[in-house]
Design a protein around this motif. Structure first.
Motif, PDB file in Angstrom:
ATOM      1  N   GLY A  55       0.803  -1.229   0.000  1.00 20.05           N
ATOM      2  CA  GLY A  55       0.000   0.000   0.000  1.00 20.05           C
ATOM      3  C   GLY A  55       0.833   1.275   0.000  1.00 20.05           C
ATOM      4  N   SER A  56       0.125   2.389  -0.158  1.00 16.70           N
ATOM      5  CA  SER A  56       0.774   3.702  -0.296  1.00 16.70           C
ATOM      6  C   SER A  56       1.648   4.056   0.901  1.00 16.70           C
ATOM      7  CB  SER A  56      -0.293   4.782  -0.454  1.00 16.70           C
ATOM      8  OG  SER A  56      -1.117   4.475  -1.542  1.00 16.70           O
ATOM      9  N   ALA A  57       1.233   3.670   2.110  1.00 19.34           N
ATOM     10  CA  ALA A  57       1.976   4.054   3.312  1.00 19.34           C
ATOM     11  C   ALA A  57       3.387   3.456   3.307  1.00 19.34           C
ATOM     12  CB  ALA A  57       1.227   3.600   4.555  1.00 19.34           C
ATOM     13  N   SER A  62       1.052  -2.999  -6.526  1.00 17.39           N
ATOM     14  CA  SER A  62       1.634  -1.863  -5.804  1.00 17.39           C
ATOM     15  C   SER A  62       0.772  -0.620  -5.945  1.00 17.39           C
ATOM     16  CB  SER A  62       3.039  -1.587  -6.331  1.00 17.39           C
ATOM     17  OG  SER A  62       3.587  -0.470  -5.665  1.00 17.39           O
ATOM     18  N   SER A  63       0.299  -0.119  -4.814  1.00 16.70           N
ATOM     19  CA  SER A  63      -0.371   1.186  -4.770  1.00 16.70           C
ATOM     20  C   SER A  63       0.724   2.228  -4.695  1.00 16.70           C
ATOM     21  CB  SER A  63      -1.197   1.330  -3.500  1.00 16.70           C
ATOM     22  OG  SER A  63      -2.079   0.284  -3.346  1.00 16.70           O
ATOM     23  N   GLY A  64       0.309   3.463  -4.534  1.00 17.63           N
ATOM     24  CA  GLY A  64       1.277   4.487  -4.176  1.00 17.63           C
ATOM     25  C   GLY A  64       1.561   5.512  -5.235  1.00 17.63           C
ATOM     26  N   SER A  65       0.908   5.418  -6.393  1.00 11.69           N
ATOM     27  CA  SER A  65       1.244   6.394  -7.435  1.00 11.69           C
ATOM     28  C   SER A  65       0.822   7.804  -7.014  1.00 11.69           C
ATOM     29  CB  SER A  65       0.610   6.003  -8.765  1.00 11.69           C
ATOM     30  OG  SER A  65      -0.789   5.984  -8.658  1.00 11.69           O
ATOM     31  N   VAL A  66      -0.344   7.922  -6.394  1.00 14.44           N
ATOM     32  CA  VAL A  66      -0.808   9.251  -5.973  1.00 14.44           C
ATOM     33  C   VAL A  66       0.111   9.787  -4.874  1.00 14.44           C
ATOM     34  CG1 VAL A  66      -2.725  10.547  -4.962  1.00 14.44           C
ATOM     35  CG2 VAL A  66      -3.195   8.735  -6.615  1.00 14.44           C
ATOM     36  N   ALA A  67       0.379   8.928  -3.873  1.00 12.81           N
ATOM     37  CA  ALA A  67       1.251   9.345  -2.768  1.00 12.81           C
ATOM     38  C   ALA A  67       2.651   9.673  -3.283  1.00 12.81           C
ATOM     39  CB  ALA A  67       1.317   8.233  -1.723  1.00 12.81           C
ATOM     40  N   ILE A 115       1.470  -4.462 -10.698  1.00 11.43           N
ATOM     41  CA  ILE A 115       0.124  -4.055 -11.128  1.00 11.43           C
ATOM     42  C   ILE A 115      -0.411  -2.915 -10.268  1.00 11.43           C
ATOM     43  CG2 ILE A 115      -2.268  -4.898 -11.362  1.00 11.43           C
ATOM     44  CD1 ILE A 115      -1.015  -7.674 -11.984  1.00 11.43           C
ATOM     45  N   ASN A 116      -1.078  -1.979 -10.907  1.00 15.37           N
ATOM     46  CA  ASN A 116      -1.769  -0.914 -10.164  1.00 15.37           C
ATOM     47  C   ASN A 116      -3.034  -0.560 -10.940  1.00 15.37           C
ATOM     48  OD1 ASN A 116      -2.405   1.106  -8.333  1.00 15.37           O
ATOM     49  ND2 ASN A 116      -0.725   2.474  -8.907  1.00 15.37           N
ATOM     50  N   GLU A 117      -3.943   0.124 -10.274  1.00 10.41           N
ATOM     51  CA  GLU A 117      -5.114   0.626 -11.003  1.00 10.41           C
ATOM     52  C   GLU A 117      -4.658   1.816 -11.844  1.00 10.41           C
ATOM     53  OE1 GLU A 117      -8.861   1.205  -8.876  1.00 10.41           O
ATOM     54  OE2 GLU A 117      -9.755   0.844 -10.846  1.00 10.41           O
ATOM     55  N   ASN A 118      -5.208   1.940 -13.035  1.00  9.87           N
ATOM     56  CA  ASN A 118      -4.836   3.036 -13.931  1.00  9.87           C
ATOM     57  C   ASN A 118      -5.660   4.270 -13.548  1.00  9.87           C
ATOM     58  OD1 ASN A 118      -4.062   4.658 -16.001  1.00  9.87           O
ATOM     59  ND2 ASN A 118      -4.483   3.176 -17.625  1.00  9.87           N
ATOM     60  N   ASP A 119      -5.188   4.956 -12.512  1.00  9.31           N
ATOM     61  CA  ASP A 119      -5.985   6.043 -11.924  1.00  9.31           C
ATOM     62  C   ASP A 119      -6.307   7.158 -12.908  1.00  9.31           C
ATOM     63  OD1 ASP A 119      -6.147   4.926  -9.321  1.00  9.31           O
ATOM     64  OD2 ASP A 119      -4.080   5.487  -8.971  1.00  9.31           O
ATOM     65  N   THR A 120      -5.424   7.395 -13.866  1.00  4.22           N
ATOM     66  CA  THR A 120      -5.649   8.501 -14.805  1.00  4.22           C
ATOM     67  C   THR A 120      -6.916   8.299 -15.634  1.00  4.22           C
ATOM     68  OG1 THR A 120      -3.283   8.779 -14.930  1.00  4.22           O
ATOM     69  CG2 THR A 120      -4.554   9.836 -16.654  1.00  4.22           C
ATOM     70  N   VAL A 179     -12.025   0.246  -9.463  1.00  3.76           N
ATOM     71  CA  VAL A 179     -12.150  -0.656  -8.316  1.00  3.76           C
ATOM     72  C   VAL A 179     -12.125   0.236  -7.081  1.00  3.76           C
ATOM     73  CG1 VAL A 179     -11.096  -2.574  -7.065  1.00  3.76           C
ATOM     74  CG2 VAL A 179     -10.909  -2.486  -9.541  1.00  3.76           C
ATOM     75  N   GLY A 180     -11.193   1.200  -7.084  1.00  7.36           N
ATOM     76  CA  GLY A 180     -11.165   2.209  -6.021  1.00  7.36           C
ATOM     77  C   GLY A 180     -10.148   1.941  -4.939  1.00  7.36           C
ATOM     78  N   ASP A 181      -9.868   0.696  -4.665  1.00 11.14           N
ATOM     79  CA  ASP A 181      -8.823   0.404  -3.680  1.00 11.14           C
ATOM     80  C   ASP A 181      -8.060  -0.820  -4.158  1.00 11.14           C
ATOM     81  OD1 ASP A 181      -9.628  -2.167  -1.995  1.00 11.14           O
ATOM     82  OD2 ASP A 181     -11.444  -1.096  -2.564  1.00 11.14           O
ATOM     83  N   ASN A 182      -6.784  -0.830  -3.838  1.00 16.66           N
ATOM     84  CA  ASN A 182      -5.945  -1.916  -4.356  1.00 16.66           C
ATOM     85  C   ASN A 182      -6.060  -3.202  -3.542  1.00 16.66           C
ATOM     86  OD1 ASN A 182      -5.141  -0.415  -6.491  1.00 16.66           O
ATOM     87  ND2 ASN A 182      -2.959  -0.401  -5.976  1.00 16.66           N
ATOM     88  N   ASP A 183      -6.745  -3.154  -2.392  1.00 13.91           N
ATOM     89  CA  ASP A 183      -6.977  -4.407  -1.664  1.00 13.91           C
ATOM     90  C   ASP A 183      -7.898  -5.294  -2.502  1.00 13.91           C
ATOM     91  OD1 ASP A 183      -5.477  -3.627   0.581  1.00 13.91           O
ATOM     92  OD2 ASP A 183      -7.166  -2.446   1.328  1.00 13.91           O
ATOM     93  N   ASN A 184      -9.048  -4.726  -2.885  1.00 16.40           N
ATOM     94  CA  ASN A 184      -9.980  -5.492  -3.719  1.00 16.40           C
ATOM     95  C   ASN A 184      -9.358  -5.826  -5.071  1.00 16.40           C
ATOM     96  OD1 ASN A 184     -12.710  -6.016  -2.474  1.00 16.40           O
ATOM     97  ND2 ASN A 184     -12.426  -3.874  -1.917  1.00 16.40           N
ATOM     98  N   LEU A 202      -3.040   7.570   3.577  1.00 12.11           N
ATOM     99  CA  LEU A 202      -2.453   7.807   2.260  1.00 12.11           C
ATOM    100  C   LEU A 202      -3.186   7.115   1.127  1.00 12.11           C
ATOM    101  CD1 LEU A 202       1.331   7.539   3.135  1.00 12.11           C
ATOM    102  CD2 LEU A 202       0.158   9.554   2.291  1.00 12.11           C
ATOM    103  N   GLY A 203      -3.662   5.936   1.349  1.00 13.61           N
ATOM    104  CA  GLY A 203      -4.329   5.187   0.293  1.00 13.61           C
ATOM    105  C   GLY A 203      -5.835   5.284   0.443  1.00 13.61           C
ATOM    106  N   THR A 204      -6.535   4.450  -0.324  1.00 10.80           N
ATOM    107  CA  THR A 204      -7.991   4.495  -0.254  1.00 10.80           C
ATOM    108  C   THR A 204      -8.548   3.332   0.552  1.00 10.80           C
ATOM    109  OG1 THR A 204      -8.017   3.381  -2.364  1.00 10.80           O
ATOM    110  CG2 THR A 204      -8.337   5.751  -2.410  1.00 10.80           C
ATOM    111  N   GLY A 205      -7.704   2.356   0.863  1.00  8.64           N
ATOM    112  CA  GLY A 205      -8.211   1.175   1.571  1.00  8.64           C
ATOM    113  C   GLY A 205      -8.153   1.358   3.081  1.00  8.64           C
ATOM    114  N   GLY A 206      -8.627   0.369   3.802  1.00 12.00           N
ATOM    115  CA  GLY A 206      -8.548   0.328   5.257  1.00 12.00           C
ATOM    116  C   GLY A 206      -8.667  -1.133   5.596  1.00 12.00           C
TER     117      GLY A 206
HETATM  118  N1  GLU Z   1      -4.224   3.270  -7.168  1.00  9.83           N
HETATM  119  C1  GLU Z   1      -3.939   4.110  -6.041  1.00  9.83           C
HETATM  120  C2  GLU Z   1      -2.516   4.641  -6.112  1.00  9.83           C
HETATM  121  O1  GLU Z   1      -1.683   4.089  -6.779  1.00  9.83           O
HETATM  122  C3  GLU Z   1      -4.028   3.382  -4.728  1.00  9.83           C
HETATM  123  C4  GLU Z   1      -5.337   2.807  -4.346  1.00  9.83           C
HETATM  124  C5  GLU Z   1      -5.266   2.320  -2.890  1.00  9.83           C
HETATM  125  O2  GLU Z   1      -4.815   3.081  -2.045  1.00  9.83           O
HETATM  126  O3  GLU Z   1      -5.612   1.189  -2.603  1.00  9.83           O
HETATM  127  O4  GLU Z   1      -2.217   5.629  -5.450  1.00  9.83           O
END
Ligand code: GLU
Length: 375
Positions: free
Chosen positions: A19-21, A56-61, A136-141, A149-154, A212-216
């Protein structure tokens, strides 16, 4: 696959979600501080002959520091942060390994389309066969509310299913799932094993998202539910702790281990249940029940009260009762247009004749009974 108990792991394919943290702990771009330990774990797994997929999350962070004047980023600024941060993040991951890595960016729109899902699945498998680490990451752009999906856990659970993994490791910033929020309750106790995910499991997870991320913890339990129903062992561990990774490698459970269900769903049914989105709805009368014994007549046109939305042959549809009860998700063998036309006919013989020539509206092997699950 776990043999006997949770202290003797024998894995062939692991999906690990970071995750982003862990990626940008100080919010000043990507830091290798925690990534080194995770990279080492991945290298050790590969040395043991275990294939690894990294989510891997973290692109926004990672990209946030490039926009120093932005205090509260709008959605479009976050997308720009993701685009810029992604290159930085993938660059660091790539530099940590002396084998090839590959970047895959996807949205829920890709995963819920069966053909694109299969394409993602095939690419992951081909990369693994060639010794390349998929990252792999979600293509946020390119995501929109409807497509993400909104969160990388799912996302990691969907990836684990698509990868045919036998274990999903979700790295958290705490040791695992606690019986109550450990940040607010000093007497919270770590739950080492969950044999069946229930309402109580979700209650323990609470609803708090990370900073930092969208999950919990909630999205981690959702991911565990998706993965375990596909037969995938799932662990929530503390990604900040090198000891946790060493314990995993030594066959010990350092966090919370969610056991796979006894009877995992078949691949297509799992995809329909957890990944695909229904394109339309077939509404049946309130007294309708599936008669699973009469396999060929699961849903006859006489039972259909209404057809909602537009779908084509092969799309997933939701089958609901008039009172709103969700009965099943299924691949429709008919388009919405044709189904509405048939359902509108006063004369039942038309429907009967049509179906005896064209086949049933849904096929039993392409149907997932919902059993009151959340979607
Ligand atoms: N795709 C988002 C990112 O790379 C992360 C989503 C999440 O925090 O799970 O920042």
């Amino acid at each position: 696959m776990i043999h006997g108990n949770s202290t003797n792991f024998k894995w062939q394919r692991v999906v690990i979600k970071v995750g982003s943290a862990l990626i940008a702990p100080d919010r000043k771009g990507v830091s290798s501080r925690y990534l080194l330990g995770i990279a080492q774990f991945i290298v050790r797994c590969r040395e043991m002959g275990i294939q690894v997929v990294l989510v891997s999350s973290g692109s926004v962070a990672a990209g946030a520091h490039l926009f120093p004047d932005v205090d509260k980023p709008s959605v479009s600024v976050k997308k720009a942060m993701a685009a810029a941060g992604q290159t930085e993040m993938i660059g660091i991951w790539n530099n940590l390994f002396d084998f090839a890595t590959a970047q895959i960016l996807m949205t829920h729109g890709d995963l819920r389309d069966r053909e694109r899902y299969i394409s993602v699945k095939n690419t992951i498998h081909t990369l693994l066969e060639n010794g390349i680490l998929p990252i792999i990451n979600e293509n946020d752009t390119v995501t929109t509310d409807k497509l993400r999906v909104g969160d990388n856990d799912n996302l990691s659970a969907m990836v684990a299913a698509a990868s045919d993994a036998d274990v999903l490791i979700i790295c958290s910033d705490i040791n695992g799932l606690y019986d109550k929020n450990p940040r607010t309750h000093s007497d919270a106790v770590l739950v080492p094993e969950i044999r069946e995910i229930s309402k109580n499991t979700y209650a323990m997870a609470g609803s708090e998202a990370g900073l930092l991320g969208t999950g919990g913890m909630r999205t981690k339990v959702e991911a565990a539910e998706k993965a375990t129903s596909h037969g995938i062992d799932t662990f929530i561990i503390n990604g900040f702790s090198e000891t946790a990774f060493n314990q995993l490698l030594a066959g010990q459970n350092p966090g919370t281990h969610f056991f796979p269900v006894a009877k995992p769903m078949k691949e297509l049914v799992h995809w329909m249940t957890y990944t695909s989105d229904a394109q339309g709805e077939v509404v049946v009368e309130n007294d309708f029940e599936f008669d699973m014994d009469i396999q060929s007549e699961l849903l006859t046109s006489e039972a259909i009260a209404e057809v909602r939305g537009q779908f084509t042959v092969g799309d997933t549809v939701l089958i609901t009762k008039r009172d709103g009860t969700k009965l099943a998700k299924a691949v429709s063998n008919y388009s919405s247009c044709l189904l509405s036309f048939i359902a509108d006919q006063d004369d039942d013989s038309f429907a009967t004749d049509f179906q005896s020539n064209t086949g049933s509206i849904i096929s039993p092997q392409n149907m997932a009974i919902l059993n009151n699950k959340k979607f």
